[in-house]
Design an enzyme around this catalytic site. Structure first.
Site, PDB file in Angstrom:
ATOM      1  N   ASP A 121       0.777  -1.822  -0.360  1.00 38.89           N
ATOM      2  CA  ASP A 121       0.003  -0.021  -0.039  1.00 38.89           C
ATOM      3  C   ASP A 121       0.695   1.034  -0.028  1.00 38.89           C
ATOM      4  OD1 ASP A 121      -2.064   2.011   0.372  1.00 38.89           O
ATOM      5  OD2 ASP A 121      -2.979   0.992   1.764  1.00 38.89           O
ATOM      6  N   ASP A 122       0.726   2.028  -1.072  1.00 43.90           N
ATOM      7  CA  ASP A 122       1.187   3.178  -1.226  1.00 43.90           C
ATOM      8  C   ASP A 122       3.412   2.935  -1.375  1.00 43.90           C
ATOM      9  OD1 ASP A 122      -0.694   4.839  -1.220  1.00 43.90           O
ATOM     10  OD2 ASP A 122      -0.931   5.727   0.343  1.00 43.90           O
TER      11      ASP A 122
ATOM     12  N   CYS B  66      -5.128   4.328  -3.846  1.00 47.20           N
ATOM     13  CA  CYS B  66      -5.817   2.587  -3.877  1.00 47.20           C
ATOM     14  C   CYS B  66      -6.905   2.479  -3.785  1.00 47.20           C
ATOM     15  CB  CYS B  66      -6.103   3.071  -1.938  1.00 47.20           C
ATOM     16  SG  CYS B  66      -4.635   4.371  -1.461  1.00 47.20           S
TER      17      CYS B  66
ATOM     18  N   ARG C  48      -7.568  -1.021  -6.251  1.00 47.16           N
ATOM     19  CA  ARG C  48      -8.112  -2.737  -5.883  1.00 47.16           C
ATOM     20  C   ARG C  48      -9.122  -2.782  -6.304  1.00 47.16           C
ATOM     21  NH1 ARG C  48      -5.415  -2.781  -0.748  1.00 47.16           N
ATOM     22  NH2 ARG C  48      -3.806  -0.569  -0.762  1.00 47.16           N
TER      23      ARG C  48
ATOM     24  N   LYS D 234      -6.195  -5.432   4.169  1.00 42.91           N
ATOM     25  CA  LYS D 234      -7.206  -3.811   3.527  1.00 42.91           C
ATOM     26  C   LYS D 234      -8.070  -3.734   2.627  1.00 42.91           C
ATOM     27  CE  LYS D 234      -6.073   1.730   2.237  1.00 42.91           C
ATOM     28  NZ  LYS D 234      -5.279   2.415   1.657  1.00 42.91           N
TER      29      LYS D 234
ATOM     30  N   HIS E 283     -11.414  -1.703   1.725  1.00 41.72           N
ATOM     31  CA  HIS E 283     -11.730   0.205   0.910  1.00 41.72           C
ATOM     32  C   HIS E 283     -12.131   0.274  -0.778  1.00 41.72           C
ATOM     33  CE1 HIS E 283      -9.231   3.683   0.101  1.00 41.72           C
ATOM     34  NE2 HIS E 283      -9.879   4.176   1.193  1.00 41.72           N
TER      35      HIS E 283
ATOM     36  N   HIS F 237       1.408   2.819   3.992  1.00 35.93           N
ATOM     37  CA  HIS F 237       0.504   3.716   4.242  1.00 35.93           C
ATOM     38  C   HIS F 237       1.020   4.292   5.688  1.00 35.93           C
ATOM     39  CE1 HIS F 237      -2.920   5.624   3.244  1.00 35.93           C
ATOM     40  NE2 HIS F 237      -3.245   5.640   2.569  1.00 35.93           N
TER      41      HIS F 237
ATOM     42  N   ASP G  98       0.029  -0.647  -4.904  1.00 37.19           N
ATOM     43  CA  ASP G  98      -1.514   0.200  -5.776  1.00 37.19           C
ATOM     44  C   ASP G  98      -1.115   1.097  -5.604  1.00 37.19           C
ATOM     45  OD1 ASP G  98      -1.078   0.915  -3.347  1.00 37.19           O
ATOM     46  OD2 ASP G  98      -3.146   1.200  -3.173  1.00 37.19           O
ATOM     47  N   ASN G  99       0.061   1.613  -5.962  1.00 35.27           N
ATOM     48  CA  ASN G  99       0.555   2.998  -6.325  1.00 35.27           C
ATOM     49  C   ASN G  99       1.546   3.587  -6.362  1.00 35.27           C
ATOM     50  OD1 ASN G  99      -1.968   4.047  -4.445  1.00 35.27           O
ATOM     51  ND2 ASN G  99       0.006   4.525  -3.553  1.00 35.27           N
TER      52      ASN G  99
ATOM     53  N   LYS H 299       1.611   9.302  -6.098  1.00 36.59           N
ATOM     54  CA  LYS H 299       0.598   8.651  -5.912  1.00 36.59           C
ATOM     55  C   LYS H 299      -0.725  10.040  -6.046  1.00 36.59           C
ATOM     56  CE  LYS H 299      -2.584   7.721  -2.273  1.00 36.59           C
ATOM     57  NZ  LYS H 299      -2.305   7.364  -0.843  1.00 36.59           N
TER      58      LYS H 299
END
Length: 536
Positions: A35-36, A73, A77, A130, A132, A220, A326-327, A376
């Site tokens: 994540d991130d 995010c 996803r 996560k 989301h 993240h 994810d990014n 991001k």
């Protein structure tokens, strides 16, 4: 274990699929999502951070150096889970409730998740981490095909426990379809792995292969790590961001991640010269980076736990593991933006303090995204390029590296191909939109892969098209197409739009056709009549 093997063979005697030979039982499939996390944040993609388990997967599997996510995010996803562009799945922006179907803020009924598709093919489906892509309980994982779930429904939270960080916000950690409160010694990265292992162990007697979606919250913000992990990175970042970017850039070229002609983007304009900082400012950033590195280190340790459990169960040779982010790295800071007053105060505490709530900002993200620019949210390479690793001992040749462009929408058809499952035209009485992705199995097998004619991106008015080596990018609200040749200029430093106007027009036309098909609404039009309820 033996009963599981016999059951699988009996049910698959006449079953064949392109990923595995006919005599093999169907593979377990694990997707691990960071994540991130920026493009250069793991060892095998150039980082100084210790990621021996991911490095081992890459060394014995496939690395893809031109793999893309959807730059944020929620959109990423939604695309990963469905094989559609995020707008088609109902998550065109974030988890905001809007009247427009492409922007409703949760997965719609005209898409299926990988879990829903694989369950029809006889798989157990588990998720930890996560979610989301749907805040209301009727949109949680168990309602979208997963048999077991433990994790964070929302977008971010303390790694040590549960508390809101924005006004009028309710954060939820859930087990199955019920909210739960974490116990003592909770650290989310460990907890997600604990439950992943528990679900795998408890699935053994069923004789079914399993699909696991392990969506780590790390790295993240907030920057939260365990003391023993932080200790390994004390002093690692004292040379400052400029030298660290240069060191990563050099290593990336040595590893073959970047072409020899690639150039390092200039330090971001929001980031000061390292030598202009006070000693206190330097030490503050060094500590943030030590904590950030520790978060990725701990994630890697937990990936090692998953690998060890597979080996213990005799499933390591029959499991496919896919890893990506994810990014790109996030420049977001913890100030203003609707954060609660006590959270803004917590952002002033040292990052190693468990009661802190902070981020690494522009400087950290600029390092994470080496050699690219921006972050991001934007559709430049710094927002969309992800490290991608696929490991499958029975399928993938060791040390394979591919520079072919591919996209997060390709994961759904790849999973179905591996499982010998079909993508449905209808599900629970609803018509399902055709998948946008392409199976990566030919690349897994070391064969020729035609790939996509073009790849498309849009998030909050930022947009891009990649067509071969050419890419056009537009930044909102400027709304001006810029043109780059990624073969010669992966870092997007030289705008060729004035020199190749016909190429810009060609790619812009491709974008308009795609945007119409993908249900994209221009961001200025979307925001002029919001009618939404902000959820996260």
């Amino acid at each position: 274990m033996r009963r599981r093997y016999i059951t699988a063979i009996l049910t698959l005697t006449c079953f064949s699929f392109s990923g595995y030979p006919q005599t093999k039982k169907r593979p377990n499939i694990i997707i691990i999502l960071a994540d991130d996390m920026g493009y250069s944040d793991i060892g095998c993609f150039g980082s100084e951070i210790q990621t021996p388990n991911l490095d081992d997967l890459a060394r014995n599997g496939l690395k893809m150096t031109n793999f893309y996510n959807a730059s944020r995010c929620c959109p990423s996803r939604a695309s990963l889970l469905t094989g559609l562009f995020q707008h088609q799945a109902g998550v065109g922006d974030m988890m905001n409730t809007r009247p427009q179907s492409a922007y409703q803020g949760y997965l719609n009924n005209n898409c299926v998740t990988i879990a829903e598709a694989l369950k029809r093919a006889g798989y157990n489906a588990f998720m930890t981490g996560k979610w989301h892509v749907g805040q209301a309980p009727e949109h949680w994982p168990l309602k979208r095909g997963f048999d077991r779930y433990y994790g964070l429904i929302d977008g971010a939270a303390s790694y040590f426990g549960l508390y809101p960080y924005r006004p009028n916000q309710k954060l939820t950690i859930a087990l199955g379809d019920k909210p739960v409160t974490p116990g003592e010694n909770y650290y989310s990265t460990n907890a997600y792995t604990d439950y992943a292992i528990k679900f795998i162990e408890e699935s053994e007697p069923s004789g079914k292969p399993f699909f696991l979606y392990l969506a780590y919250q790390a790295p993240h913000w907030p920057l939260h790590a365990l003391p023993e992990d932080i200790a390994r990175y004390r002093g690692e970042y004292k040379e400052g961001w400029d030298k660290l970017r240069e060191a990563r850039f050099k290593k990336m070229k040595q590893l073959g991640i970047l072409d020899k002609n690639c150039e390092l983007s200039p330090r971001d304009k929001q980031v000061s010269d390292w030598e202009s900082l006070s000693q206190e400012e330097k030490e503050s950033w060094e500590e943030k980076m030590a904590v950030y590195a520790a978060m990725i280190d701990r994630m890697d340790q937990n990936i090692g736990r998953i690998k060890s459990k597979l080996k213990e169960l005799g499933e390591d040779q029959n499991t496919v593991i896919i890893f990506l982010s994810d990014n790109g790295g996030s420049n977001e800071s913890i100030r203003g933006n609707g954060f609660l007053p006590d959270i803004i105060e917590a952002a002033k505490k040292p990052a190693s303090d468990p009661a802190s709530f902070t981020s690494y900002g522009f400087a950290g993200a600029n390092l994470s995204n080496t050699p690219f620019r921006l972050f991001k949210h934007w559709e430049y390479e710094g927002g969309t390029a992800t490290p991608f690793i696929a490991w499958a001992p029975s399928v993938i040749k060791k040390g394979n590296v591919s520079s072919q462009p591919a996209h997060i929408i390709d994961i759904m058809p790849t999973c179905l191909d591996l499982a010998g499952a079909k993508y449905p035209k209808a599900y629970k009485g609803n018509t399902i939109k055709p998948t946008e992705g392409l199976s990566l199995i030919p690349l897994f097998n070391g064969k020729e892969w035609k790939g996509h004619d073009a790849l498309y991106f849009e998030h909050e008015g930022n947009k891009a098209v990649r067509h071969g080596d050419w890419k056009i990018v537009s930044e909102f609200p400027e709304n001006k197409w810029r043109l780059y040749n990624l073969k010669a200029d992966r870092s997007e430093l030289v705008d060729l739009s004035d020199k190749h106007k016909a190429k810009v027009k060609e790619l812009a036309s491709l974008y308009e056709s795609w945007a119409k098909r993908a249900e994209v609404i221009p961001f200025e039009e979307l925001n002029s009549n919001r009618g939404d309820k902000f959820q996260n």
